[in-house]
Design an enzyme around this catalytic site. Structure first.
Site, mmCIF file in Angstrom:
data_model
loop_
_atom_site.group_PDB
_atom_site.id
_atom_site.type_symbol
_atom_site.label_atom_id
_atom_site.label_comp_id
_atom_site.label_asym_id
_atom_site.label_seq_id
_atom_site.Cartn_x
_atom_site.Cartn_y
_atom_site.Cartn_z
ATOM 1 N N SER A 139 -22.368 13.423 -16.617
ATOM 2 C CA SER A 139 -22.179 14.117 -15.341
ATOM 3 C C SER A 139 -20.763 13.920 -14.814
ATOM 4 C CB SER A 139 -23.192 13.610 -14.314
ATOM 5 O OG SER A 139 -23.125 12.197 -14.203
ATOM 6 N N HIS A 195 -31.916 49.344 15.180
ATOM 7 C CA HIS A 195 -32.003 50.202 13.985
ATOM 8 C C HIS A 195 -30.634 50.797 13.619
ATOM 9 C CE1 HIS A 195 -36.385 50.257 14.895
ATOM 10 N NE2 HIS A 195 -35.944 50.373 16.146
ATOM 11 N N SER A 235 -5.392 48.440 -1.493
ATOM 12 C CA SER A 235 -5.923 48.986 -2.739
ATOM 13 C C SER A 235 -4.751 49.304 -3.659
ATOM 14 C CB SER A 235 -6.712 50.262 -2.446
ATOM 15 O OG SER A 235 -6.771 51.067 -3.609
ATOM 16 N N LYS A 285 -5.433 52.285 2.195
ATOM 17 C CA LYS A 285 -6.557 51.367 2.384
ATOM 18 C C LYS A 285 -6.163 50.009 2.953
ATOM 19 C CE LYS A 285 -10.261 51.590 0.371
ATOM 20 N NZ LYS A 285 -11.642 51.914 0.613
ATOM 21 N N ASN A 297 -8.668 46.835 3.300
ATOM 22 C CA ASN A 297 -10.064 46.471 3.041
ATOM 23 C C ASN A 297 -10.446 45.133 3.664
ATOM 24 O OD1 ASN A 297 -10.504 48.795 1.498
ATOM 25 N ND2 ASN A 297 -9.698 47.789 -0.351
ATOM 26 N N GLU A 348 -16.388 40.799 3.339
ATOM 27 C CA GLU A 348 -17.314 41.109 2.235
ATOM 28 C C GLU A 348 -17.664 39.852 1.451
ATOM 29 O OE1 GLU A 348 -15.978 44.891 0.128
ATOM 30 O OE2 GLU A 348 -14.388 44.536 1.572
ATOM 31 N N LYS A 362 -26.130 17.628 -7.822
ATOM 32 C CA LYS A 362 -24.768 17.605 -7.294
ATOM 33 C C LYS A 362 -24.025 18.924 -7.354
ATOM 34 C CE LYS A 362 -24.777 12.936 -8.717
ATOM 35 N NZ LYS A 362 -26.124 13.278 -9.228
HETATM 36 N N1 ARG Z 1 -25.456 10.187 -13.167
HETATM 37 C C1 ARG Z 1 -26.733 9.819 -12.677
HETATM 38 C C2 ARG Z 1 -27.185 10.821 -11.607
HETATM 39 O O1 ARG Z 1 -26.382 11.551 -11.163
HETATM 40 C C3 ARG Z 1 -26.662 8.455 -12.092
HETATM 41 C C4 ARG Z 1 -27.971 7.742 -12.064
HETATM 42 C C5 ARG Z 1 -28.374 7.387 -13.452
HETATM 43 N N2 ARG Z 1 -29.569 6.607 -13.468
HETATM 44 C C6 ARG Z 1 -30.281 6.413 -14.549
HETATM 45 N N3 ARG Z 1 -31.350 5.730 -14.426
HETATM 46 N N4 ARG Z 1 -29.959 6.921 -15.697
HETATM 47 O O2 ARG Z 1 -28.331 10.892 -11.236
#
Ligand code: ARG
Length: 463
Positions: free
Chosen positions: A28, A161, A282, A288, A290, A295, A330
């Protein structure tokens, strides 16, 4: 198999390292490096607490705390090499700390786990976003209040409306959004108050046998108190969902306003002129200008609400306590937060710069028989008619004006009296849009005096 070395952090029972695909799905670090500052703050608080409770020596804690600051400055300076083999931010930081301070680094993970660590880091990160959202919302609301104050008595059509309904004031329309963003603000504040409990010390799931002081770490990290149940502390992400929920509703409000700006800035409406700073041209049509920012704001609700749904789905089937599924929390939250902040800032800029076209607003307000309700109300008041009958009589007058291709005030008194004998000259007073809005003095109504009261109330609240 790409690596025969087992993981230094947890590889004691492993004879071989992970397959490259395993590493790719497991790591991660590519995204959770955004938690570096929070991770280091958490570790510094943990180290200080371990020393204060006598679990480690002061010397070791001091070395760790200083070493962690070095790691932070390396990361901030862009001098840090993140390693995918080390999976995540927690192990990247700890491994580097080991290189810097040596043996004491190995004692940092006493009485904690990555499970409470990540839950703490992520709470700290989300808390920062809630604070940033609060600031951005207040700034946007101030911009809206300034627009409302300038145009408290500018008349414009009010719609239902998207058909002309009754005249309203520009200030009233702006203040409607202040109410919406005000509720978004209170949702953000509520979420912050509820989430401000510290998971650190919940350890893997069951707490720890070390005599840790969870009050101390909670306080050091600005939490109100430690989470009261270790299983809950490591396994819920409702704080992130509340952020996404509040963000989704706020994005929905932003999107509705953005939609109005797109309509209002069109050649057919010309209710507002957006500034060059928040418009684009544009490449083929030279005329134009815009409303791209509006948007894009309108589109952001899709990805923000998408993040909300995605995290709900990740969480809904997980048995207690931690499961690796939760690592998927995350990216959704990061993306939603980035885009919410961008949308809020862009909207604030557009609102500050935009120029309401007072003349066009007023001309539009008078068209579409917008004072028909005023006429019906007048018949009730002056001629003592039941409202239903007044509604019917007014409908006939509208039909007559429509047939003649004119507006209600353009009908002669004779034409009016042909529909109902009790109508007098005084009716023309209520047919003007200014009189119409001025008459709507009920609390929260569109009369300029009411709008000024709303403006004063919010100016005081927003400081
Ligand atoms: N990178 C993990 C997460 O974002 C951290 C926690 C990892 N915990 C574990 N028991 N492998 O959740």
């Amino acid at each position: 198999m790409t690596d025969t070395t087992s993981n230094k952090m947890w590889g004691g029972r492993f004879a071989a390292g992970p397959d490259a695909i395993m590493e790719a799905i497991n790591a991660s670090i590519a995204f959770d490096k955004r938690l570096a500052a929070q991770d280091i703050a958490g570790s510094r608080a943990h180290a200080a607490m371990l020393a204060a409770t006598g679990i480690i020596s002061d010397r070791d804690a001091q070395a760790m705390r200083e070493g962690l600051l070095t790691v932070l400055s390396e990361i901030e300076a862009g001098d840090f090499t993140f390693s995918t083999a080390l999976e995540d931010i927690h192990m990247n930081v700890e491994a580097r700390l080991k290189e810097i301070v040596g043996e004491p680094a190995g004692r940092l993970h006493t009485g904690r786990s990555r499970n409470d660590q990540v839950a703490t880091d992520f709470r700290l990160w989300v808390r920062d976003q809630l604070d940033a959202a609060e600031g951005a919302l207040v700034a946007l609301m101030r911009a809206l209040v300034a627009q409302a104050e300038a145009g408290a008595d500018w008349v414009m059509p009010g719609f239902t409306h998207l058909q002309t309904a009754q005249p309203v004031t520009w200030g009233h329309h702006m203040m409607a959004y202040v109410e919406m963003f005000g509720r978004d603000l209170s949702r953000v504040r509520d979420a912050r108050a509820r989430m401000n409990e510290c998971p650190l010390g919940a350890a893997a799931l069951a707490g720890t046998s070390f005599p840790i002081d969870r009050e101390m770490t909670a306080q050091a990290l600005g939490f109100d108190r430690p989470c009261a149940n270790s299983l809950d502390a490591v396994s819920d992400r409702d704080f992130a969902l509340e952020f996404l929920g509040a963000a989704s509703i706020c994005a929905m409000h932003l999107s509705r306003f953005a939609e109005e700006l797109v309509i209002w800035s069109s050649a057919q409406f010309r209710f507002v002129a957006l500034s060059d700073r928040f418009s684009t041209g544009s490449s083929i049509m030279p005329q134009k200008k815009n409303p791209d920012a509006a948007e894009l704001i309108r589109a952001k609700v899709g990805r923000i609400f998408g993040a909300n749904v995605a995290l709900m789905m990740v969480m809904k089937g997980l048995p207690l306590a931690y499961s690796k599924d939760m690592q998927e929390d995350k990216e959704q939250v990061f993306d939603a937060a980035d885009n919410l902040m961008l949308a809020l800032a862009a909207m604030e800029g557009m609102v500050r710069d935009m120029e309401a076209q007072q003349g066009n607003l007023e001309a539009a307000a008078a068209s579409g028989f917008s004072t028909a309700t005023d006429l019906a109300d007048w018949l009730v008041r002056v001629a003592g008619m039941p409202f239903r009958e007044a509604h019917h009589v007014t409908g006939s007058l509208v039909a007559r004006a429509e047939a003649r291709g004119c507006d209600l005030p353009d009908l002669t008194l004779d034409e009016m009296q042909a529909v109902h004998g009790e109508i007098t000259d005084a009716v023309y007073d209520v047919l003007g849009v200014r009189n119409s809005v001025a008459s709507r003095m009920s609390y929260g109504g569109t009369a300029p005096a009411q709008v000024r009261a709303q403006v004063a109330r919010w100016k005081e609240r927003l400081g």
